[in-house]
Design a protein around this motif. Structure first.
Motif, short mmCIF file in Angstrom:
data_model
loop_
_atom_site.label_atom_id
_atom_site.label_comp_id
_atom_site.label_asym_id
_atom_site.label_seq_id
_atom_site.Cartn_x
_atom_site.Cartn_y
_atom_site.Cartn_z
N GLY A 35 8.88 5.73 0.83
CA GLY A 35 8.88 4.35 0.32
C GLY A 35 7.70 3.64 0.50
N SER A 36 7.44 2.59 -0.49
CA SER A 36 6.24 2.11 -0.34
C SER A 36 6.17 0.95 0.80
CB SER A 36 5.78 1.01 -1.65
OG SER A 36 5.09 1.94 -2.54
N THR A 37 5.00 0.90 1.23
CA THR A 37 4.69 -0.11 2.58
C THR A 37 4.68 -1.51 1.79
OG1 THR A 37 2.09 -0.07 2.27
CG2 THR A 37 3.38 1.48 3.93
N SER A 38 4.72 -2.69 2.57
CA SER A 38 4.93 -3.79 1.98
C SER A 38 3.70 -4.46 1.67
CB SER A 38 6.01 -4.90 2.86
OG SER A 38 5.27 -4.87 4.10
N LYS A 39 2.68 -3.88 2.39
CA LYS A 39 1.18 -4.35 2.31
C LYS A 39 0.53 -3.93 1.43
CE LYS A 39 -3.00 -5.04 5.46
NZ LYS A 39 -3.07 -6.56 5.19
N LYS A 40 -0.12 -4.85 0.45
CA LYS A 40 -1.28 -4.30 -0.48
C LYS A 40 -2.73 -4.36 0.29
CE LYS A 40 -2.74 -4.93 -5.36
NZ LYS A 40 -2.68 -5.56 -6.52
N ILE A 41 -3.44 -3.33 -0.01
CA ILE A 41 -4.77 -3.40 0.63
C ILE A 41 -5.78 -3.41 -0.43
CG2 ILE A 41 -3.90 -2.43 2.71
CD1 ILE A 41 -5.78 0.12 1.55
N LYS A 42 -6.84 -3.60 -0.21
CA LYS A 42 -8.09 -3.65 -0.96
C LYS A 42 -9.24 -2.70 -0.51
CE LYS A 42 -7.90 -8.51 -2.85
NZ LYS A 42 -8.60 -9.84 -3.09
#
Length: 356
Positions: A35-42
């Motif tokens: 499952g995807s983590t909720s945090k999007k990183i750059k």
């Protein structure tokens, strides 16, 4: 480097539960896929062979398959990416090992979590064709960007023939301006990386005198992550590394499709992109783990290479002091992610990007 293929994504999850945080330290590959983590990183990316591989991961949706949401932020000007990371605008960054040393010693909070490649011809000293050897450059105008990895590489090239910086007329210009300056006959030689190197050598009036293929491991390229990301979201770091490794595996099977993904940010055609990629030794998990091995000779041991780069930076007055114990630089690396990943996938070497 591209064409559609489904990558084998591997098995078993590793969740190291912590008493304080509840869970997840260096999660294994399948746990990230669950499952995807909720945090999007750059993740900041610039032009170098090992870093272009992240565009394969983006194109083949390998970040998503590994449960992470990643925005690749392209920096045409490499130094801008370092500034963005140091300013807190990026969570992870592609950075040359030499350029990571000074920020780390000055207190920037990050760790190197992966080695993406080492330069295997992607950096070079090019000169006008009348100059046949490095010795011929004595007293001549040689351009490169002061204090960068190219400056470091130039000094090492000069050392091979018993020369020093004082034996040449060093012209300090940006690496991006080196190729135009050489083509325009404004300088006699220039030290530069790809794709500037290929652009300079596309002129029959220029020739290659020395390349990083002669100094394996001297210029290593890393992915670093902020201490905050490592502390709060280690599963994201694991997912990014696994996506890079999966992209390397995909490259082995479908190089043409991969070239297509990578040539877009590079703004070159497919044949030029193949040439760019031939200048790097792309790392797989096996290569990354060997880079931590203190038995490695020459510059292939990342810790020793970091120490040598620190000495160079002090020599050119970009560092005030260097720790006397070279093992201090072990603290710049967090290899726990690679060690955990090695329990979930078989370590293999990276793809062969040499020109056939």
């Amino acid at each position: 480097m591209k064409k559609v293929f489904r990558v084998l994504l591997a098995v078993s999850a590793i969740l190291l539960c912590l008493n304080v945080a509840g869970c997840s330290k260096n999660a294994g590959k399948d746990s990230a896929q669950a499952g995807s983590t909720s945090k999007k990183i750059k993740l900041g990316v610039s032009a170098f062979p090992g870093w272009f591989v992240y565009y394969i991961a983006e194109g083949e949706k390998l970040f998503t398959k590994n449960g992470v949401e990643v925005e690749l932020v392209w920096f045409p000007v490499y130094s801008d990416s370092i500034q963005a990371f140091n300013s807190g605008n990026l969570d992870m960054l592609c950075i040359a090992l030499p350029d990571a040393v000074a920020p780390y010693l000055k207190g920037t909070e990050f760790k190197a979590v992966a080695i993406n490649d080492f330069s295997n011809g992607a950096d070079g000293l090019a000169a006008k064709s009348q100059y046949k050897t490095i010795q011929d450059l004595r007293g001549k105008k040689v351009a490169t960007e002061y204090g960068t990895i190219e400056h470091f590489f130039l000094l090492k090239a000069l050392e091979t023939v018993g020369m020093k910086e004082s034996d040449i007329n060093l012209i300090n210009i940006s690496v991006g301006d080196c190729a135009p300056a050489l083509i325009a006959n404004a300088v006699d030689a220039a030290c530069m990386w790809e794709p500037a190197l290929s652009i300079a050598l596309s002129s029959p009036e220029n020739t290659l005198l020395y390349s990083s293929a002669q100094t394996p491991g001297l210029i290593q390229d890393l992915t670093i992550a902020t201490d905050k990301l490592i502390r709060e979201n280690p599963e994201i770091v694991t997912g990014v590394i696994n996506a890079f490794l999966d992209a390397g595996d995909f490259y082995k099977i479908n190089p043409d499709q991969c070239i297509e993904y990578m040539r877009i940010p590079a703004e070159v055609d497919a044949e030029q992109m193949k040439g760019v990629m031939s200048g790097g030794k792309i790392y797989g998990l096996k290569d990354m783990l060997s880079g931590l091995d203190g038995q490695q000779e020459g510059f292939l041991y990342a810790v020793d290479t970091a120490y040598e780069n620190a000495l160079f930076l002090k020599e050119v007055d970009l560092l005030d002091d260097v720790p006397q114990d070279r093992n201090y630089f072990r603290t710049m690396f967090d290899w726990s992610f690679l060690e955990a990943i090695a329990k979930t996938r078989t370590p293999t070497s990276g793809p062969d990007t040499s020109l056939k």
